[in-house]
Design a protein around this motif. Structure first.
Motif, short mmCIF file in Angstrom:
data_model
loop_
_atom_site.label_atom_id
_atom_site.label_comp_id
_atom_site.label_asym_id
_atom_site.label_seq_id
_atom_site.Cartn_x
_atom_site.Cartn_y
_atom_site.Cartn_z
N VAL A 101 -2.88 -1.39 12.34
CA VAL A 101 -2.02 -1.84 11.26
C VAL A 101 -1.25 -3.07 11.67
O VAL A 101 -0.73 -3.17 12.78
N ASP A 102 -1.21 -4.01 10.79
CA ASP A 102 -0.41 -5.21 11.00
C ASP A 102 1.01 -4.86 10.56
O ASP A 102 1.26 -4.59 9.40
N HIS A 103 1.92 -4.86 11.52
CA HIS A 103 3.27 -4.38 11.21
C HIS A 103 4.07 -5.31 10.32
O HIS A 103 5.15 -4.97 9.87
N ASP A 104 3.55 -6.49 10.09
CA ASP A 104 4.24 -7.40 9.17
C ASP A 104 3.72 -7.27 7.76
O ASP A 104 4.20 -7.92 6.84
N GLU A 105 2.71 -6.43 7.63
CA GLU A 105 2.09 -6.25 6.32
C GLU A 105 3.10 -5.69 5.32
O GLU A 105 3.86 -4.78 5.64
N PRO A 106 3.13 -6.22 4.09
CA PRO A 106 4.05 -5.68 3.09
C PRO A 106 3.76 -4.20 2.82
O PRO A 106 2.60 -3.79 2.84
N LEU A 107 4.81 -3.42 2.56
CA LEU A 107 4.63 -1.99 2.35
C LEU A 107 3.71 -1.70 1.16
O LEU A 107 2.98 -0.72 1.18
N ASP A 108 3.77 -2.55 0.16
CA ASP A 108 2.91 -2.35 -1.02
C ASP A 108 1.44 -2.39 -0.65
O ASP A 108 0.65 -1.58 -1.12
N ASP A 109 1.08 -3.37 0.22
CA ASP A 109 -0.31 -3.47 0.65
C ASP A 109 -0.73 -2.24 1.42
O ASP A 109 -1.82 -1.71 1.24
N LEU A 110 0.18 -1.78 2.28
CA LEU A 110 -0.10 -0.61 3.08
C LEU A 110 -0.26 0.62 2.19
O LEU A 110 -1.10 1.49 2.44
N SER A 111 0.52 0.67 1.14
CA SER A 111 0.42 1.78 0.20
C SER A 111 -0.95 1.81 -0.44
O SER A 111 -1.59 2.86 -0.50
N SER A 112 -1.41 0.65 -0.87
CA SER A 112 -2.70 0.67 -1.55
C SER A 112 -3.84 0.93 -0.57
O SER A 112 -4.85 1.53 -0.92
N GLU A 113 -3.66 0.54 0.69
CA GLU A 113 -4.70 0.80 1.69
C GLU A 113 -4.80 2.27 2.06
O GLU A 113 -5.88 2.79 2.30
N THR A 114 -3.65 2.94 2.15
CA THR A 114 -3.65 4.30 2.68
C THR A 114 -3.57 5.37 1.59
O THR A 114 -3.85 6.52 1.84
#
Ligand SMILES: [Zn+2]
Ligand SMILES: [Zn+2]
Length: 140
Positions: A101-114
Motif C-alpha cells: 500500500v502506498d501510504h500517501d494514497e488518498p483514503l477514498d482510493d484505498l476504500s474503493s480498492e479494498t
C-alpha cells in the motif's frame, strides 16, 4: 520461532509447541484467548497464564507482532513479526494484512480498492469490512 525460543533457553513444552503452530497457521490475527481456546483443544489443561507468558517470550525474541487496541483485546500476528499495515474492521474485529500500500494514497482510493469503508489511518487502517456493511455479520 522454535529456534529463537531455544536460543533463549526456553523449554519447548508440547503446549508451547502447539501454540507456535496456532500462531504460525492462523491468518486471523488471534487474541490471547482465541489462541488459548485453540491450544486447549489439544491440551485441555493449558492455562491462559501460559499463553500470556509465551506471548511475552515471543515478543522479546522478536518473533511476534502485537497489534494493540484500547478497549479491546490485543491481537497477534505470528506469521509476520515485522511491522506491516493491517485492515481492521471496527465492527466485526476482523484483521487482515494489507500489503503493497502506498501510504500517501488518498483514503477514498484505498476504500474503493479494498471494499472497506475506511474511516481512519494509523499504522493500520480500520473501518468496516464489506460483510459488515451489508449486514452479513453480527456484532461480537
Ligand atoms: Zn466487519
Ligand atoms: Zn498481520
Amino acid at each position: 520461532m522454535r529456534t529463537a525460543l531455544k536460543r533463549r533457553g526456553t523449554r519447548l513444552t508440547p503446549r508451547r509447541d502447539k501454540m507456535l503452530e496456532v500462531l504460525v497457521s492462523s491468518k486471523r490475527h488471534p487474541s490471547a484467548s482465541e489462541i488459548h481456546e485453540e491450544v486447549r483443544r489439544f491440551h485441555p489443561r493449558t492455562s491462559l497464564a501460559t499463553i500470556y507468558n509465551t506471548i511475552e517470550l515471543l515478543k522479546e525474541a522478536g518473533q511476534l507482532l502485537e497489534i494493540e487496541f484500547s478497549g479491546a483485546a490485543n491481537r497477534y500476528d505470528g506469521r509476520r513479526s515485522h511491522h506491516h499495515p493491517h485492515l481492521i474492521c471496527l465492527h466485526c474485529e476482523k484483521i487482515e494484512d494489507l500489503d503493497s500500500v502506498d501510504h500517501d494514497e488518498p483514503l477514498d482510493d484505498l476504500s474503493s480498492e479494498t471494499g472497506y469503508e475506511i474511516t481512519g489511518r494509523r499504522m493500520d487502517y480500520y473501518g468496516m469490512c464489506p460483510d459488515c456493511q451489508s449486514g452479513r455479520t453480527v456484532q461480537p
